[in-house]
Design an enzyme around this catalytic site. Sequence first.
Site, short mmCIF file in Angstrom:
data_model
loop_
_atom_site.label_atom_id
_atom_site.label_comp_id
_atom_site.label_asym_id
_atom_site.label_seq_id
_atom_site.Cartn_x
_atom_site.Cartn_y
_atom_site.Cartn_z
N ARG A 156 0.83 -1.21 0.00
CA ARG A 156 0.00 0.00 0.00
C ARG A 156 0.86 1.26 0.00
O ARG A 156 0.47 2.28 -0.56
CB ARG A 156 -0.97 0.01 1.18
N SER B 211 15.83 14.09 1.85
CA SER B 211 16.83 13.11 2.27
C SER B 211 16.15 11.91 2.94
O SER B 211 15.20 12.06 3.71
CB SER B 211 17.80 13.74 3.27
N GLU C 23 1.89 1.57 -3.53
CA GLU C 23 0.72 2.03 -4.28
C GLU C 23 0.50 3.53 -4.07
O GLU C 23 0.28 4.28 -5.03
CB GLU C 23 -0.50 1.24 -3.83
#
Length: 150
Positions: A92, A118, A95
Amino acid sequence: MKPFVSKQEAAQQVRVARHRAGMSWAQIAEQLGVDKEWSTAALLGSHPMTAEQAHVVQELLDLDDSTAEALQMQPYRTAITEDVVSDPTVYRFHEALMVYGPAIKELIHEEFGDGIMSAINFQMSVRRREHPGGDRVVVTFDGKFLDYQW
């Protein structure tokens, strides 16, 4: 010579030992005096621990010397394996970055200029936010802005 334990093997031993000890990641972090996010990542192999930190964990979780030694080793930070990518929680995040990554990039450039966030000078937090429609997971990435220097 002592048996060798890899960072990955140590991570699995820590996961099992933590479960058997009935300790939360937050409880371990409290004993170490560090953030739960950092210590969890370190115990799962993403950061080296100091000898003192490794010893505290060794005592808390009844780990052997080879595992404590592995916790102190510098990790290889390589690509995520297929097993991890197929985990629904980790997937997820992939995604979300596939969907929102370009927008995040544009907003960072608009707000800060040409550069990156960073992942080395970086902090992360995970918390619960109560919500009438179901509790929410709040993940905060807090990385230093590094401008590109040409």
